[in-house]
Design an enzyme around this catalytic site. Structure first.
Site, PDB file in Angstrom:
ATOM      1  CE  LYS A   1      -2.261  -1.483   3.714  1.00  0.00           C
ATOM      2  NZ  LYS A   1      -1.515  -2.827   3.622  1.00  0.00           N
ATOM      3  CB  THR A   2       3.656   2.339   2.390  1.00  0.00           C
ATOM      4  OG1 THR A   2       2.984   2.164   3.401  1.00  0.00           O
ATOM      5  CG2 THR A   2       4.672   3.440   2.506  1.00  0.00           C
TER       6      THR A   2
ATOM      7  CG  ASP B   1      -0.119   3.669   6.408  1.00  0.00           C
ATOM      8  OD1 ASP B   1      -0.907   3.120   6.004  1.00  0.00           O
ATOM      9  OD2 ASP B   1       0.943   3.386   6.750  1.00  0.00           O
TER      10      ASP B   1
ATOM     11  CB  THR C   1      -5.028  -3.429   8.035  1.00  0.00           C
ATOM     12  OG1 THR C   1      -5.329  -2.445   9.168  1.00  0.00           O
ATOM     13  CG2 THR C   1      -3.560  -3.345   7.535  1.00  0.00           C
TER      14      THR C   1
ATOM     15  NE  ARG D   1       6.418  -3.869   6.027  1.00  0.00           N
ATOM     16  CZ  ARG D   1       5.238  -3.349   6.386  1.00  0.00           C
ATOM     17  NH1 ARG D   1       4.162  -4.010   6.913  1.00  0.00           N
ATOM     18  NH2 ARG D   1       4.776  -2.101   5.693  1.00  0.00           N
TER      19      ARG D   1
HETATM   20  P1  ADP Z   1       1.950  -2.009   3.231  1.00  0.00           P
HETATM   21  O1  ADP Z   1       1.876  -0.259   3.380  1.00  0.00           O
HETATM   22  O2  ADP Z   1       0.878  -2.371   2.483  1.00  0.00           O
HETATM   23  O3  ADP Z   1       2.143  -2.290   4.760  1.00  0.00           O
HETATM   24  P2  ADP Z   1       4.535  -1.650   1.985  1.00  0.00           P
HETATM   25  O4  ADP Z   1       4.271  -1.106   0.679  1.00  0.00           O
HETATM   26  O5  ADP Z   1       5.173  -0.819   3.134  1.00  0.00           O
HETATM   27  O6  ADP Z   1       3.312  -2.270   2.382  1.00  0.00           O
HETATM   28  O7  ADP Z   1       5.385  -2.623   1.479  1.00  0.00           O
HETATM   29  C1  ADP Z   1       6.585  -3.297   2.405  1.00  0.00           C
HETATM   30  C2  ADP Z   1       7.797  -3.523   1.781  1.00  0.00           C
HETATM   31  O8  ADP Z   1       7.553  -4.708   0.694  1.00  0.00           O
HETATM   32  C3  ADP Z   1       8.072  -2.377   0.737  1.00  0.00           C
HETATM   33  O9  ADP Z   1       9.130  -1.689   1.035  1.00  0.00           O
HETATM   34  C4  ADP Z   1       8.930  -3.155  -0.505  1.00  0.00           C
HETATM   35  O10 ADP Z   1      10.375  -3.242  -0.544  1.00  0.00           O
HETATM   36  C5  ADP Z   1       8.125  -4.408  -0.537  1.00  0.00           C
HETATM   37  N1  ADP Z   1       6.996  -4.397  -1.519  1.00  0.00           N
HETATM   38  C6  ADP Z   1       5.744  -4.371  -1.484  1.00  0.00           C
HETATM   39  N2  ADP Z   1       4.951  -4.627  -2.632  1.00  0.00           N
HETATM   40  C7  ADP Z   1       5.848  -4.788  -3.384  1.00  0.00           C
HETATM   41  C8  ADP Z   1       5.797  -5.169  -4.890  1.00  0.00           C
HETATM   42  N3  ADP Z   1       4.514  -5.328  -5.622  1.00  0.00           N
HETATM   43  N4  ADP Z   1       6.939  -5.408  -5.625  1.00  0.00           N
HETATM   44  C9  ADP Z   1       8.238  -5.462  -4.813  1.00  0.00           C
HETATM   45  N5  ADP Z   1       8.226  -5.276  -3.767  1.00  0.00           N
HETATM   46  C10 ADP Z   1       7.388  -4.972  -2.846  1.00  0.00           C
END
Ligand code: ADP
Length: 325
Positions: free
Chosen positions: A56-57, A101, A150, A209
């Site tokens: 998401k981030t 977020d 989430t 992650r």
């Molecule tokens: P969320 O915001 O959903 O908790 P993040 O966007 O922070 O998740 O993702 C965590 C880590 O996972 C990121 O820093 C990145 O390194 C990796 N990641 C997430 N999605 C992808 C993707 N589609 N392709 C490659 N790496 C990804």
């Protein structure tokens, strides 16, 4: 295993084309971005939902890059009163992105201010009360709000409806995770054989992650024990050492299953009761532990509570209740 935000940023894709998986979401976003650019308008507001660590981030950081604009990052937990929104809203430039977020955590009073900001690019804030009350009207530059949660179910309908684009991020396939491990091994300058890539991917709970965290640990382990050489035996030993089992479950995940099975005889048990027994917050369990256990069919959720499945008993090598009966 501690999270390492510095490394996380290093491994995070910088452009949409560097992202792995989520093809449908990416295709739809590309069309929306292209159309907005052609019209010379800001992109419509976007809501991402899905378990933690699925991107998401990452989307919120690559979309502004595609739109050639800037992004401000906020967290719903930090927006306690309408005035907390002001610095962000007054800072938005035309077409820029504001990312919130954990948007489900903003209180109702703040949420209402977001409505006019999102719809009319305007915010009317009442300062003081009684005879001293005065209203400040701010015009905001047209912008894009990206929300992440989430818990899509916790958002009120009026807020949810104000997002033109709503995307659910699902779990990653084994193949996608292998690709992520491979790309990130390169970024880290680590020589990882295909078998080890598969092991890391299969023990990462379908979550990028976690794949990154596991890979960083394997790197430490390899550097400390084998002069940086990664093979299948070393990868397995490294992950076993921090309690990551072949299904990818960590200690907390297994503790949850053990509590449900031993203390509540397999369930049904309420989330709060399980959380109290484990001495962790029910939010953590609901956000971080349960989604993957549900997905893996290790537990089911019923109206009477959580129940451990036969697969969970089997995984923990415990006899199901009938047999102990
Ligand atoms: P969320 O915001 O959903 O908790 P993040 O966007 O922070 O998740 O993702 C965590 C880590 O996972 C990121 O820093 C990145 O390194 C990796 N990641 C997430 N999605 C992808 C993707 N589609 N392709 C490659 N790496 C990804």
């Amino acid at each position: 295993m501690p999270d390492r935000p510095d490394q996380d940023v290093r491994l995070r894709p910088r452009r949409m084309d560097e992202m792995v998986g989520q093809r449908d979401v990416i295709e739809r976003l590309k069309i929306a971005i292209d159309a907005a650019r052609r019209r010379g308008e800001p992109l419509g507001h976007i809501l991402f939902d899905g378990p933690p660590g699925l991107g998401k981030t990452t989307f919120a950081t690559v979309i502004p890059v595609e739109m050639d604009t800037t992004v401000q990052m906020a967290n719903g937990a930090g927006l306690k009163a309408p005035k907390d929104l002001l610095p962000y809203l007054t800072n938005v430039s035309e077409g820029s992105v504001l990312f919130i977020d954990e948007i489900h955590r903003i209180p109702k009073s703040v949420e209402e201010y977001l409505y006019t900001a999102m719809e009319d690019y305007r915010i009317d804030i009442v300062l003081g009360d009684g005879v001293n009350a005065r209203t400040l009207n701010y015009e905001i530059k047209p912008f894009t709000l990206i929300g992440a949660t989430t818990r899509a179910g916790m958002l009120s309908a009026p807020l949810r409806d104000r997002f033109q684009i709503r995307e659910h991020l699902g779990w990653y396939s084994q193949q996608d995770l292998c690709q992520i491990v491979q790309l990130n091994s390169k970024k880290l300058g680590l020589d990882v054989d295909p078998q080890s890539e598969k092991i890391v991917a299969s023990r990462s709970r379908s979550t990028p992650r976690l794949a990154n965290n596991r890979l960083l640990w394997v790197r430490d382990y390899a550097q400390s024990k084998a002069e940086g050489k990664v093979d299948a035996g070393l990868t397995t030993a490294a992950l076993d050492m921090i309690g990551i089992d072949p299904l990818g479950l960590d200690r907390q995940d297994r503790n949850y299953l053990e509590t449900l099975i031993r203390v509540f005889v397999g369930g049904p048990a309420g989330l709060e009761a399980i959380a109290h027994t484990m001495n962790v917050s029910s939010d953590t369990l609901e956000d971080e532990v349960e989604p993957f256990l549900l997905r893996s069919e290790l537990i089911v959720r019923t109206r009477r509570g959580r129940i451990a499945t036969a697969k969970a008993f089997d995984h923990l090598k415990l006899a199901p209740p009938e047999a102990t009966g």
